[in-house]
Design a protein around this motif. Sequence first.
Motif, PDB file in Angstrom:
ATOM      1  N   ALA A   1       3.788 -21.954 -51.711  1.00  0.00           N
ATOM      2  CA  ALA A   1       2.691 -22.490 -51.519  1.00  0.00           C
ATOM      3  C   ALA A   1       1.720 -21.053 -51.082  1.00  0.00           C
ATOM      4  CB  ALA A   1       2.447 -23.528 -50.099  1.00  0.00           C
ATOM      5  N   MET A   2       2.332 -20.166 -50.487  1.00  0.00           N
ATOM      6  CA  MET A   2       1.510 -19.045 -49.998  1.00  0.00           C
ATOM      7  C   MET A   2       1.299 -18.070 -51.148  1.00  0.00           C
ATOM      8  SD  MET A   2       3.504 -18.077 -46.372  1.00  0.00           S
ATOM      9  CE  MET A   2       2.605 -16.668 -46.174  1.00  0.00           C
ATOM     10  N   VAL A   3       2.539 -17.779 -51.897  1.00  0.00           N
ATOM     11  CA  VAL A   3       2.059 -16.716 -52.815  1.00  0.00           C
ATOM     12  C   VAL A   3       2.564 -17.041 -54.406  1.00  0.00           C
ATOM     13  CG1 VAL A   3       2.725 -14.946 -51.289  1.00  0.00           C
ATOM     14  CG2 VAL A   3       4.537 -15.840 -52.575  1.00  0.00           C
ATOM     15  N   GLY A   4       2.980 -18.503 -54.636  1.00  0.00           N
ATOM     16  CA  GLY A   4       3.556 -18.855 -55.550  1.00  0.00           C
ATOM     17  C   GLY A   4       2.442 -19.383 -56.843  1.00  0.00           C
ATOM     18  N   HIS A   5       0.992 -19.311 -56.520  1.00  0.00           N
ATOM     19  CA  HIS A   5       0.132 -19.759 -57.573  1.00  0.00           C
ATOM     20  C   HIS A   5      -0.236 -18.452 -58.463  1.00  0.00           C
ATOM     21  CE1 HIS A   5      -2.401 -17.954 -54.382  1.00  0.00           C
ATOM     22  NE2 HIS A   5      -1.764 -18.590 -53.610  1.00  0.00           N
ATOM     23  N   ARG A   6      -0.776 -18.812 -59.559  1.00  0.00           N
ATOM     24  CA  ARG A   6      -1.439 -17.893 -60.541  1.00  0.00           C
ATOM     25  C   ARG A   6      -2.747 -17.188 -59.988  1.00  0.00           C
ATOM     26  NH1 ARG A   6       0.391 -20.711 -65.962  1.00  0.00           N
ATOM     27  NH2 ARG A   6       2.763 -20.535 -65.832  1.00  0.00           N
TER      28      ARG A   6
ATOM     29  N   PRO B   1      -4.822 -13.091 -59.754  1.00  0.00           N
ATOM     30  CA  PRO B   1      -4.565 -11.622 -59.895  1.00  0.00           C
ATOM     31  C   PRO B   1      -3.784 -10.878 -58.842  1.00  0.00           C
ATOM     32  CG  PRO B   1      -6.720 -12.447 -60.176  1.00  0.00           C
ATOM     33  CD  PRO B   1      -6.095 -13.574 -59.479  1.00  0.00           C
ATOM     34  N   ARG B   2      -3.864 -11.465 -57.710  1.00  0.00           N
ATOM     35  CA  ARG B   2      -2.964 -10.806 -56.575  1.00  0.00           C
ATOM     36  C   ARG B   2      -1.478 -11.214 -56.734  1.00  0.00           C
ATOM     37  NH1 ARG B   2      -3.194  -8.447 -51.799  1.00  0.00           N
ATOM     38  NH2 ARG B   2      -1.508  -8.821 -50.059  1.00  0.00           N
ATOM     39  N   TYR B   3      -1.226 -12.613 -57.056  1.00  0.00           N
ATOM     40  CA  TYR B   3       0.282 -12.937 -56.769  1.00  0.00           C
ATOM     41  C   TYR B   3       0.886 -13.329 -58.331  1.00  0.00           C
ATOM     42  CZ  TYR B   3      -0.984 -13.677 -52.221  1.00  0.00           C
ATOM     43  OH  TYR B   3      -1.340 -13.717 -50.761  1.00  0.00           O
ATOM     44  N   ALA B   4       0.133 -12.981 -59.328  1.00  0.00           N
ATOM     45  CA  ALA B   4       0.625 -13.248 -60.798  1.00  0.00           C
ATOM     46  C   ALA B   4       2.304 -12.593 -60.856  1.00  0.00           C
ATOM     47  CB  ALA B   4       0.020 -12.487 -61.874  1.00  0.00           C
ATOM     48  N   ARG B   5       2.503 -11.483 -60.432  1.00  0.00           N
ATOM     49  CA  ARG B   5       3.608 -10.907 -60.428  1.00  0.00           C
ATOM     50  C   ARG B   5       4.377 -10.833 -59.099  1.00  0.00           C
ATOM     51  NH1 ARG B   5       0.578  -7.879 -64.484  1.00  0.00           N
ATOM     52  NH2 ARG B   5      -0.256  -6.901 -62.859  1.00  0.00           N
ATOM     53  N   PHE B   6       3.659 -10.457 -58.044  1.00  0.00           N
ATOM     54  CA  PHE B   6       4.444 -10.477 -56.590  1.00  0.00           C
ATOM     55  C   PHE B   6       5.082 -11.863 -56.116  1.00  0.00           C
ATOM     56  CE2 PHE B   6       4.313 -11.020 -51.969  1.00  0.00           C
ATOM     57  CZ  PHE B   6       5.068  -9.675 -51.565  1.00  0.00           C
ATOM     58  N   GLY B   7       4.178 -12.910 -56.737  1.00  0.00           N
ATOM     59  CA  GLY B   7       4.533 -14.497 -56.380  1.00  0.00           C
ATOM     60  C   GLY B   7       5.510 -14.958 -57.152  1.00  0.00           C
ATOM     61  N   TRP B   8       5.886 -14.330 -58.444  1.00  0.00           N
ATOM     62  CA  TRP B   8       6.947 -14.876 -59.563  1.00  0.00           C
ATOM     63  C   TRP B   8       8.122 -15.359 -59.005  1.00  0.00           C
ATOM     64  CZ3 TRP B   8      11.334 -13.356 -61.124  1.00  0.00           C
ATOM     65  CH2 TRP B   8      12.213 -13.733 -62.215  1.00  0.00           C
TER      66      TRP B   8
ATOM     67  N   SER C   1       8.979 -16.140 -55.900  1.00  0.00           N
ATOM     68  CA  SER C   1       8.986 -17.466 -54.926  1.00  0.00           C
ATOM     69  C   SER C   1       8.579 -18.688 -55.795  1.00  0.00           C
ATOM     70  CB  SER C   1       7.776 -17.317 -53.843  1.00  0.00           C
ATOM     71  OG  SER C   1       7.969 -16.329 -53.116  1.00  0.00           O
ATOM     72  N   ALA C   2       7.726 -18.541 -56.738  1.00  0.00           N
ATOM     73  CA  ALA C   2       7.462 -19.628 -57.711  1.00  0.00           C
ATOM     74  C   ALA C   2       8.497 -20.164 -58.555  1.00  0.00           C
ATOM     75  CB  ALA C   2       6.266 -19.391 -58.652  1.00  0.00           C
TER      76      ALA C   2
END
Length: 328
Positions: free
Chosen positions: A187-192, A194-201, A203-204
């Motif tokens: 929920a924090m970083v898993g959404h698409r 610009p900031r989380y496209a790679r960093f949140g991968w 977690s998602a």
Amino acid sequence: MLRPAVRPLGRAAAFGAGAVAGYLADARFADPRRGHPVAGFGSAAGRLERLLWRDHRAAGTAFTALAVGTVAAGALAADRLLARRPIGRAALAAAATWTVLGGTSLTREARTVGRSLAAGDLTAARERLPHLCGRDPSTLDEQQLARAVVESVAENTADAVVNALVWGGVAGTPGLLAFRAVNTLDAMVGHRSPRYARFGWASARLDDLAGWPGARLTALLAVAAAPEPRTAWRVWRRDGSAHPSPNAGQAESAFAGAVGVRLGGTLRYGARVEHRPVLGGELRPVGVDDIERACVLSRRVSALALGTTVAGHLLLRAALIRNRRGGA
């Protein structure tokens, strides 16, 4: 000879008793309004993110592993410390279960929106909808608001209740808390973005993997609890995989068939618009009264999930004990 075998079963029974107590605590008290442990984890994870953030997958993978691993290791250490104290182990499981479950808060929020819609107060319903989901409510009419609520109840029955119980059934208290950590990070970083496209991968993807069994158990239990199980089964098996999420469509399609309504279609998340497949296309549109039907179904599914996973935990531990005795 029997003592070493009986003791692990007693520990499994302590977890089961604690899980039931925690479920009842959630049913009675809902989520704590202040000092919620999940909120505390989110704050700590936010600080860790600011420390580790880099625009690539390796940094996000390290962030996910460290955040989830810390929770799992801490829960495992506490569980082992209390291994010979069944009351303490049950209390730990009860506290963990109450912490991770959100079924009562889910249905409470859904019913709040439903009451506003029943009173014809679209403004209040729109103001309350963000407590359930991230959609832009500003242009939604009564029917669209009701549909959003029913879809959120379906998806979050899996996420806020069944998935956590499934991992509790597999791994006890550490499984409960580790799943909630995974789901919170998504929920924090898993959404698409610009900031989380790679960093949140990471977690998602981990959330997708962790949610796989619980989403399908949610669908099966929704079919079992449905007034017309054949309709729920048909819609689930036909439409469950049409959703872009590997898990959300399972619960939503089964709830669509169980409640007897059509879900899916166009959704708006701020400036982003999604055109999702329709689930249960031959069924009627969602009405305000269907919010209560979805809430009742959610509570039935949650209770069935509790019984299924506690029984599964006991059977799994018994099977492991037999295997160890057979190999001795």
